[in-house]
Scaffold this active site. Structure first.
Site, PDB file in Angstrom:
ATOM      1  N   GLU A 101       0.813  -1.215   0.000  1.00  0.00           N
ATOM      2  CA  GLU A 101       0.000   0.000   0.000  1.00  0.00           C
ATOM      3  C   GLU A 101       0.846   1.264   0.000  1.00  0.00           C
ATOM      4  OE1 GLU A 101      -3.557  -2.196   2.479  1.00  0.00           O
ATOM      5  OE2 GLU A 101      -2.773  -0.327   3.244  1.00  0.00           O
ATOM      6  N   CYS A 114       3.145   8.618   0.895  1.00  0.00           N
ATOM      7  CA  CYS A 114       3.703   7.736   1.921  1.00  0.00           C
ATOM      8  C   CYS A 114       3.918   6.364   1.287  1.00  0.00           C
ATOM      9  CB  CYS A 114       2.716   7.659   3.084  1.00  0.00           C
ATOM     10  SG  CYS A 114       3.220   6.529   4.377  1.00  0.00           S
ATOM     11  N   CYS A 121       5.890  -6.478   7.995  1.00  0.00           N
ATOM     12  CA  CYS A 121       6.996  -5.783   8.667  1.00  0.00           C
ATOM     13  C   CYS A 121       7.822  -6.761   9.477  1.00  0.00           C
ATOM     14  CB  CYS A 121       6.446  -4.689   9.583  1.00  0.00           C
ATOM     15  SG  CYS A 121       7.730  -3.632  10.296  1.00  0.00           S
ATOM     16  N   CYS A 125       5.573  -3.899  16.602  1.00  0.00           N
ATOM     17  CA  CYS A 125       5.072  -2.853  17.498  1.00  0.00           C
ATOM     18  C   CYS A 125       3.574  -3.068  17.733  1.00  0.00           C
ATOM     19  CB  CYS A 125       5.350  -1.478  16.896  1.00  0.00           C
ATOM     20  SG  CYS A 125       7.083  -1.272  16.405  1.00  0.00           S
ATOM     21  N   CYS A 128       0.608  -1.048  15.984  1.00  0.00           N
ATOM     22  CA  CYS A 128       0.637  -0.908  14.525  1.00  0.00           C
ATOM     23  C   CYS A 128      -0.002  -2.117  13.841  1.00  0.00           C
ATOM     24  CB  CYS A 128       2.085  -0.754  14.067  1.00  0.00           C
ATOM     25  SG  CYS A 128       2.247  -0.615  12.278  1.00  0.00           S
ATOM     26  N   CYS A 344      -1.570   6.517   9.695  1.00  0.00           N
ATOM     27  CA  CYS A 344      -0.358   5.885  10.244  1.00  0.00           C
ATOM     28  C   CYS A 344      -0.718   4.623  11.002  1.00  0.00           C
ATOM     29  CB  CYS A 344       0.337   6.789  11.246  1.00  0.00           C
ATOM     30  SG  CYS A 344       0.807   8.364  10.612  1.00  0.00           S
TER      31      CYS A 344
HETATM   32  N1  SAH Z   1       8.754   1.223  10.559  1.00  0.00           N
HETATM   33  C1  SAH Z   1       8.880   2.645  10.413  1.00  0.00           C
HETATM   34  C2  SAH Z   1       7.911   3.258   9.442  1.00  0.00           C
HETATM   35  C3  SAH Z   1       6.471   2.813   9.469  1.00  0.00           C
HETATM   36  S1  SAH Z   1       5.426   3.349  10.783  1.00  0.00           S
HETATM   37  C4  SAH Z   1       8.768   3.322  11.756  1.00  0.00           C
HETATM   38  O1  SAH Z   1       8.427   2.651  12.733  1.00  0.00           O
HETATM   39  O2  SAH Z   1       9.067   4.505  11.852  1.00  0.00           O
HETATM   40  C5  SAH Z   1       5.224   5.084  10.562  1.00  0.00           C
HETATM   41  C6  SAH Z   1       4.815   5.816  11.854  1.00  0.00           C
HETATM   42  O3  SAH Z   1       3.487   5.451  12.249  1.00  0.00           O
HETATM   43  C7  SAH Z   1       5.711   5.481  13.043  1.00  0.00           C
HETATM   44  O4  SAH Z   1       6.065   6.654  13.712  1.00  0.00           O
HETATM   45  C8  SAH Z   1       4.814   4.625  13.927  1.00  0.00           C
HETATM   46  O5  SAH Z   1       5.197   4.714  15.285  1.00  0.00           O
HETATM   47  C9  SAH Z   1       3.465   5.231  13.645  1.00  0.00           C
HETATM   48  N2  SAH Z   1       2.331   4.352  13.947  1.00  0.00           N
HETATM   49  C10 SAH Z   1       2.270   3.014  13.861  1.00  0.00           C
HETATM   50  N3  SAH Z   1       1.031   2.568  14.194  1.00  0.00           N
HETATM   51  C11 SAH Z   1       0.295   3.660  14.492  1.00  0.00           C
HETATM   52  C12 SAH Z   1      -1.076   3.865  14.874  1.00  0.00           C
HETATM   53  N4  SAH Z   1      -1.922   2.850  14.990  1.00  0.00           N
HETATM   54  N5  SAH Z   1      -1.491   5.128  15.085  1.00  0.00           N
HETATM   55  C13 SAH Z   1      -0.656   6.169  14.924  1.00  0.00           C
HETATM   56  N6  SAH Z   1       0.630   6.046  14.540  1.00  0.00           N
HETATM   57  C14 SAH Z   1       1.105   4.802  14.329  1.00  0.00           C
END
Ligand code: SAH
Length: 369
Positions: A101, A114, A121, A125, A128, A344
């Site tokens: 995506e 983006c 991944c 986390c 996410c 995000c």
């Molecule tokens: N792996 C990389 C890039 C992808 S995530 C990273 O971790 O930076 C991009 C951003 O979205 C990161 O800052 C992550 O912490 C944030 N993110 C992930 N899940 C989220 C959610 N459910 N709500 C808001 N931000 C989120």
């Protein structure tokens, strides 16, 4: 709103899978003059050709020869979802049928794309949605660029991309070779897309030992901190915490060779009652003291089955004010595209396979926040 396109794929070497050197070698093997390398690359990246027959500055005979040996392997299909707020999510079907995506985010004067670097991944986390998929595989450089080419194909009249963020699915620093090659094709002005590296940001969850590689690409670096104690980070981001502790990550940030007039970005997802209290904000400013940076605060975007909640706006503003008063810009990222799971942390392949119940839950969540 949805649109689906499907493209047939002929056989042969995929020209998009070759880098500049490999394209040069390929052109030499055909016995062609070297300027043909630039011609072919410009067709691929600047004119976004989908077929060799479109390469009209090659003679009919040369096009026939090229077509018998090679092909242009673009994505098999693209599905577009459009949010009520103008955000568009592009779901690309790759040659092995996996999906990835990319999200187009229009803002007042900006249009940000983006992009993803992995299907799924490497990391896990807990806030996410992509993290719940596991890693299906790394994207190749041309599959990263494909997202940019396809986004161009879907721009509304008069629109122009202004910024690119590697914040889609996946951990960019876990796929460095493809990331570097993609940035090279993006920034090459002779035959590539001619992007200034200053308009490109790579976001990492914190692969500390690899940060310096981003500096050598000349792009901006964002680090997803999300926690202010080792225990909290271990709980929220277990895999990456196992690779580098908060202490190791922050010392890598302090050593990061920032170019003049640039600063680091820390991202911080605000999870209600978990990491959004005043004490968290105070620990955050103590941790980043002395680093030339800003802090992007991201209200948590919920997804079906997520166990966290979005902080209320007063709490978000209190948090932002503490960081601001300590001398750091602390913008709050407006949630975009929540109704189509494009915000995000909401990216997961095969959104179209969500059940009707999940869709309704999603719409309700987008409406109450
Ligand atoms: N792996 C990389 C890039 C992808 S995530 C990273 O971790 O930076 C991009 C951003 O979205 C990161 O800052 C992550 O912490 C944030 N993110 C992930 N899940 C989220 C959610 N459910 N709500 C808001 N931000 C989120």
């Amino acid at each position: 709103m949805r649109g689906v396109e499907t493209m047939a794929q002929p056989a042969g070497i995929n020209l998009l899978a070759l880098n500049e050197l490999e394209t040069t070698a390929f052109v030499r093997r055909l016995g062609w003059p070297s300027y043909r390398t630039g011609q072919i690359l410009r067709w691929l990246y600047q004119r976004r050709a989908r077929t060799i027959s479109q390469m009209t500055d090659l003679s009919q005979a040369d096009r026939a020869r090229l077509g018998s040996e090679a092909r242009i392997g673009r994505a098999l299909a693209c599905t577009v979802f459009r949010s009520a707020d103008g955000t568009r999510k592009l779901i690309l079907k790759l040659e092995d049928e996996l999906e990835v995506e990319a999200v187009l985010i229009p803002d007042d004067e900006r249009l940000t794309l983006c992009v993803s670097t992995q299907v799924g991944c490497t990391l896990d986390c807990g806030f996410c949605l992509t993290g719940t998929m596991g890693l299906k595989r790394n994207l190749k450089a041309h599959e990263i660029i494909e997202q940019v080419l396809t986004a161009h194909d879907h721009l509304d009249p008069g629109e122009r991309l202004s910024n690119m963020v590697f914040m889609g699915m996946g951990e960019p620093l876990a796929n460095l070779a493809a990331l570097s090659e993609a940035v090279c094709r993006l920034t090459n002005a002779k035959w590539g897309l001619g992007w200034s590296p200053r308009r490109i940001t790579v976001s990492t969850a914190g692969l500390a030992s690899k940060l310096h590689e981003v500096a050598s690409l000349g792009v901006n670096l964002a680090i997803s901190l999300n926690a202010t104690t080792e225990e909290q980070r271990a709980r929220l981001m277990p895999a990456v915490h196992g690779i580098a502790s908060l202490k190791t990550l922050l010392s890598a940030c302090r050593r990061y060779p920032l170019a003049r007039h640039r600063r680091l970005t820390f991202e911080y997802v605000l999870l209600a009652g978990v990491n959004d209290r005043e004490a968290d904000a105070k620990r955050l400013v103590a941790l980043i003291r002395g680093i030339n940076c800003k802090v992007n605060l991201i209200p948590f975007n919920p997804w079906p089955g997520s166990k966290y909640e979005c902080s209320d706006w007063e709490q978000i503003e209190r948090f932002s004010q503490i960081v601001f008063d300590a001398g750091y810009a602390s913008p709050v990222r407006t949630p975009r595209g929540r109704d189509i799971l494009a915000a995000c942390g909401q990216l997961k392949s095969a959104t179209e396979k969500l059940s009707a119940r999940e869709r309704m839950a999603l719409r309700a969540m987008a409406m109450v926040e």
